[in-house]
Design a protein around this motif. Structure first.
Motif, PDB file in Angstrom:
ATOM      1  N   ASN A 249       0.819  -0.778  -0.194  1.00  0.00           N
ATOM      2  CA  ASN A 249      -0.043   0.194  -0.263  1.00  0.00           C
ATOM      3  C   ASN A 249       0.820   1.392   0.206  1.00  0.00           C
ATOM      4  O   ASN A 249       2.158   1.316   0.434  1.00  0.00           O
ATOM      5  N   VAL A 250       0.558   1.687  -0.867  1.00  0.00           N
ATOM      6  CA  VAL A 250       1.421   3.291  -0.755  1.00  0.00           C
ATOM      7  C   VAL A 250       0.698   4.232  -0.529  1.00  0.00           C
ATOM      8  O   VAL A 250      -0.124   4.691  -1.534  1.00  0.00           O
ATOM      9  N   SER A 251       1.030   5.320   0.714  1.00  0.00           N
ATOM     10  CA  SER A 251       0.600   6.408   1.141  1.00  0.00           C
ATOM     11  C   SER A 251       0.817   7.304  -0.279  1.00  0.00           C
ATOM     12  O   SER A 251       1.692   7.512  -0.881  1.00  0.00           O
ATOM     13  N   HIS A 252      -0.088   8.391  -0.093  1.00  0.00           N
ATOM     14  CA  HIS A 252       0.325   9.803  -0.061  1.00  0.00           C
ATOM     15  C   HIS A 252       1.713  10.343   0.388  1.00  0.00           C
ATOM     16  O   HIS A 252       3.215  11.179  -0.885  1.00  0.00           O
TER      17      HIS A 252
ATOM     18  N   ASN B 296       3.541   8.449   0.781  1.00  0.00           N
ATOM     19  CA  ASN B 296       4.769   7.758   0.146  1.00  0.00           C
ATOM     20  C   ASN B 296       5.620   6.526   1.248  1.00  0.00           C
ATOM     21  O   ASN B 296       6.863   5.806   1.224  1.00  0.00           O
ATOM     22  N   ASN B 297       4.569   6.417   1.910  1.00  0.00           N
ATOM     23  CA  ASN B 297       4.849   5.254   3.106  1.00  0.00           C
ATOM     24  C   ASN B 297       4.878   4.138   2.189  1.00  0.00           C
ATOM     25  O   ASN B 297       3.506   4.126   1.682  1.00  0.00           O
ATOM     26  N   ARG B 298       5.380   3.019   2.462  1.00  0.00           N
ATOM     27  CA  ARG B 298       4.785   1.541   2.254  1.00  0.00           C
ATOM     28  C   ARG B 298       4.476   0.659   3.252  1.00  0.00           C
ATOM     29  O   ARG B 298       5.101   0.653   4.476  1.00  0.00           O
ATOM     30  N   THR B 299       3.592   0.020   3.381  1.00  0.00           N
ATOM     31  CA  THR B 299       2.644  -1.195   4.786  1.00  0.00           C
ATOM     32  C   THR B 299       2.500  -2.416   3.284  1.00  0.00           C
ATOM     33  O   THR B 299       2.318  -1.803   2.002  1.00  0.00           O
ATOM     34  N   ARG B 300       2.794  -3.650   3.848  1.00  0.00           N
ATOM     35  CA  ARG B 300       2.245  -4.864   2.755  1.00  0.00           C
ATOM     36  C   ARG B 300       1.418  -5.264   3.031  1.00  0.00           C
ATOM     37  O   ARG B 300       0.208  -5.152   4.411  1.00  0.00           O
ATOM     38  N   ARG B 301       0.914  -5.393   1.549  1.00  0.00           N
ATOM     39  CA  ARG B 301      -0.936  -5.966   1.732  1.00  0.00           C
ATOM     40  C   ARG B 301      -0.557  -7.299   0.890  1.00  0.00           C
ATOM     41  O   ARG B 301       0.650  -7.860  -0.160  1.00  0.00           O
ATOM     42  N   ARG B 302      -2.091  -8.218   0.724  1.00  0.00           N
ATOM     43  CA  ARG B 302      -1.968  -9.338   0.330  1.00  0.00           C
ATOM     44  C   ARG B 302      -3.036  -8.541  -0.890  1.00  0.00           C
ATOM     45  O   ARG B 302      -3.887  -7.979  -0.977  1.00  0.00           O
TER      46      ARG B 302
END
Length: 99
Positions: free
Chosen positions: A17-20, A22-28
């Motif tokens: 998941n890329v936030s506005h 540009n933070n990245r968190t894993r997703r499925r």
């Protein structure tokens, strides 16, 4: 039960998941799996399978479960689907050819 299509081996994919900011968190990314009953004309039976919506469209496009399994690569099929493929191939070889 794994989240895998029995006919095409589509399974879970992973990404971010890329936030506005540009933070990245894993997703499925989960496949669109459906419980469907497909009929084998060669065997004269119906089988309940867990397939993706994409595989269901492919089965209908090829003309049914038998035609799909005859053309399918064994590496992609589940254990149950491989067994079905072998049974269908055996039944089609036994069928008399009309002259």
């Amino acid at each position: 039960m794994s989240r895998t299509c029995e006919l095409t081996a589509k399974s879970v994919q992973y990404g971010n998941n890329v936030s506005h900011a540009n933070n990245r968190t894993r997703r499925r990314f989960l496949p669109n799996l459906c419980h469907v009953t497909l009929i084998s004309e060669a065997l004269g039976q119906s089988f309940r399978l867990r397939v993706s919506a994409h595989a269901l469209r492919s089965v209908e496009h090829r003309g049914g479960l038998d035609a799909f399994l005859v053309k399918a690569d064994e590496k992609e099929l589940s254990q149950r689907a491989r067994l079905l493929k072998r049974q269908i191939a055996k039944k089609l070889l036994e069928a008399p050819v009309a002259a």
